[in-house]
Design an enzyme around this catalytic site. Structure first.
Site, PDB file in Angstrom:
ATOM      1  N   LYS A 285     -17.708  42.989 -29.136  1.00  0.00           N
ATOM      2  CA  LYS A 285     -17.392  41.851 -27.713  1.00  0.00           C
ATOM      3  C   LYS A 285     -16.042  42.102 -27.290  1.00  0.00           C
ATOM      4  CE  LYS A 285     -17.579  37.808 -30.141  1.00  0.00           C
ATOM      5  NZ  LYS A 285     -18.758  36.839 -30.663  1.00  0.00           N
TER       6      LYS A 285
HETATM    7  N1  GLU Z   1     -19.847  33.419 -36.903  1.00  0.00           N
HETATM    8  C1  GLU Z   1     -19.727  34.775 -37.503  1.00  0.00           C
HETATM    9  C2  GLU Z   1     -19.436  35.865 -36.369  1.00  0.00           C
HETATM   10  O1  GLU Z   1     -19.377  35.570 -35.150  1.00  0.00           O
HETATM   11  C3  GLU Z   1     -21.125  35.021 -38.143  1.00  0.00           C
HETATM   12  C4  GLU Z   1     -20.717  35.982 -39.358  1.00  0.00           C
HETATM   13  C5  GLU Z   1     -22.040  35.776 -40.292  1.00  0.00           C
HETATM   14  O2  GLU Z   1     -23.262  36.332 -39.899  1.00  0.00           O
HETATM   15  O3  GLU Z   1     -21.881  35.325 -41.145  1.00  0.00           O
HETATM   16  O4  GLU Z   1     -18.934  36.776 -36.409  1.00  0.00           O
END
Ligand code: GLU
Length: 530
Positions: A285
């Site tokens: 993104k």
């Molecule tokens: N919050 C993390 C991200 O958006 C998630 C990564 C995960 O799936 O552990 O990249």
């Protein structure tokens, strides 16, 4: 396969998708969510949506609605996750608004599913680590750390925090914090020896502890960073498999050490292959902007929901992305959701990057479009005709019937729904527009005006107007003029449709009805004569 072969998982399969609401859900992240969902479905387990919103500075308004809306639109429902109450409790200025109708009444038994609503639990575990001497307060300011980073740069070494406060007495540190001094909490990593991590797709990796440093587990703003909150939640939510992007591979030593410090059994790590655009760059993104129609396709950063607007069917996107980085073990590509779910396994996930092949998705979408019932196709195509202003926003029953008869003519050729206006616009114009080239080639030839006049006369006598009667009448006039094949049909096609190619001519004329066809022939005769 390794001991992580999943043919018979030893515990209840609980997987999660854990996006940060820091942007729209792009194709690459969606594909990881899909794999996570499929693994849970395959084993009759639970799929959890957890929102990782501890980086409050990077929140993007309305990205939450995009994430939830995109997953649901593509048929990835969650068994546990954000519910009406937890979303209502968010600051709408920062998060934007999510339609409550999309949300369940009860999110699940392991909630809350927003990390920002789990801070007391993190605090409890941070205190536990501090008490046990496994974590410590560190008082470096941002400027101190910048200086240390610069020094490492000059020495051409990767920056590693020097552990200055590792042995600082906890009581004194707490007093300083109570006195208002700003601090972070760092986790004590082992200082030497091997750290072993296992990835279900790649097997074991041994890391040298000397390359690791004491990472931050509570930031100065009072929020834990990903490394801490995500692992705590994966444990607390009884996650069996962490499916996440391969960018996290190098963080895994941190994560297994944390699990170890708590004495918890870590879930199985599965780092899913990146999805690359046709420029071989990772879909993310943070790169690129959504493509503008008609420009060279650049998938980087493309929101997955955009594919639906571009006329791809949900089932086709689901099918295509499921085979982007996973294969059922043979050449099968066209599979229903049910078949994909039945066959999905970790063994079929590739450890190397997958390519997002737009042409293949488009081809697959054509297959799905051909499988739609005519009524379903019409339902899906009408909004595109309305958006292109070929139909009014609220078509009358007769406008609908006419549009439906036109749409089904294209079912065989159609690859994406957004092609419909371009393929059928001439049906809706009062009179077709003729290109100069086609006029010169087909209408301005000797005898054409007479021929088209006779076609019109013959058609004027047709009683039961349909493709077949229209064909018989047209061919009769053609034979009278000694015309055969293309010479017979082409001038009529150009006269009636304004085009040299298109759907079957007689089917098109059948759909248009006599009034339209005769008006068009009369118009073409004028031009042929003029
Ligand atoms: N919050 C993390 C991200 O958006 C998630 C990564 C995960 O799936 O552990 O990249």
């Amino acid at each position: 396969m390794t001991s992580h072969d999943l043919t018979a998982p030893t515990r209840r399969v609980r997987t999660r998708f854990a996006p940060s609401p820091t942007g729209f859900l792009h194709i690459g992240a969606f594909r990881t969510a899909l794999f996570s969902f499929l693994l849970a479905r395959r084993f009759g387990g639970d799929f959890i949506l957890r929102i990782e919103d501890t980086d409050q500075a990077r929140l993007v308004t309305n990205s939450l609605a995009d994430i939830i809306g995109s997953l649901l639109a593509l048929g990835i429902g969650y068994d546990e996750g954000p519910d009406k109450a937890s979303v209502a409790a968010l600051d709408a200025e920062k998060y934007g608004v999510v339609d409550p109708a999309l949300l369940p009444d009860h999110g699940g038994d392991y909630g809350p599913y927003f990390q920002s609503q789990r801070l007391p639990r993190y605090r409890e575990l941070l205190d536990q680590l501090l008490e046990e001497g496994k974590a410590y307060y560190a008082f470096e300011t941002k400027e101190d750390l910048d200086r240390m980073r610069k020094a490492a740069d000059i020495r051409k070494e990767p920056f590693r925090y020097n552990g200055k406060y590792r042995n600082y007495p906890l009581g004194e540190a707490r007093d300083r914090v109570a006195g208002g001094e700003s601090a972070v909490i760092r986790f004590k990593m082992p200082t030497d020896g091997p750290i072993r991590t296992v990835d279900a797709l790649r097997g074991e990796t041994v890391w040298d502890a000397r390359t690791q440093d004491d990472f931050v587990i509570l930031k100065g703003d009072g929020f834990p960073p990903y490394h801490f909150s995500s692992m705590v939640d994966d444990h607390d939510m009884a996650i069996s498999h962490i499916l996440r992007s391969e960018e996290w591979i190098s963080s895994t030593p941190k994560h297994v050490c944390l699990f170890d410090a708590f004495g918890w059994e870590p879930p199985i790590f599965v780092h899913t292959p990146n999805v690359l655009g046709n420029d071989r760059k990772k879909l993310s993104k943070r790169t690129g902007a959504p493509p503008v129609k008609g420009t060279i396709y650049k998938p980087n950063g493309e929101p997955v929901i955009g594919l639906l607007d571009q006329g791809y069917l949900e089932d086709a996107v689901f099918n295509y992305l499921s085979i982007t980085g996973w294969s059922p073990g043979d050449d099968t590509e066209v599979m229903t959701r049910e078949e994909i779910t039945r066959r999905f396994n970790l063994e079929g996930i590739s450890a190397s990057p997958a390519l997002f092949d737009r042409d293949k998705l488009t081809w697959l979408n054509g297959v799905y479009l051909r499988h739609l019932s005519p009524a379903a196709l019409v339902e899906r195509a009408l909004p595109y005709l309305i958006a292109a202003k070929l139909l009014p926003a609220d078509p009358t029953p007769s406008e609908r019937t006419y549009a439906a008869s036109v749409i089904v003519l294209e079912q065989e050729r159609l690859k994406t729904l957004d092609e419909i206006p371009g393929l059928t616009d001439f049906f809706f114009y009062p009179l077709p527009e003729y290109a100069d080239k086609s006029v010169a080639k087909w209408l301005k030839k000797v005898g054409v005006a007479e021929y088209l006049t006779d076609v019109a006369v013959a058609l004027g006598e047709v009683e039961n107007w349909d493709a077949e009667t229209v064909e018989t009448a047209t061919r009769g006039a053609g034979e009278k003029h000694g015309r055969e094949k293309g010479d017979l049909t082409h001038p009529v096609r150009v006269a009636v449709t304004g085009r040299e190619v298109g759907p079957s001519l007689f089917d098109a004329m059948g759909a248009m009805g006599s009034e339209r066809v005769l008006a068009r022939l009369a118009h073409a005769v004028e031009i042929a004569r003029g």
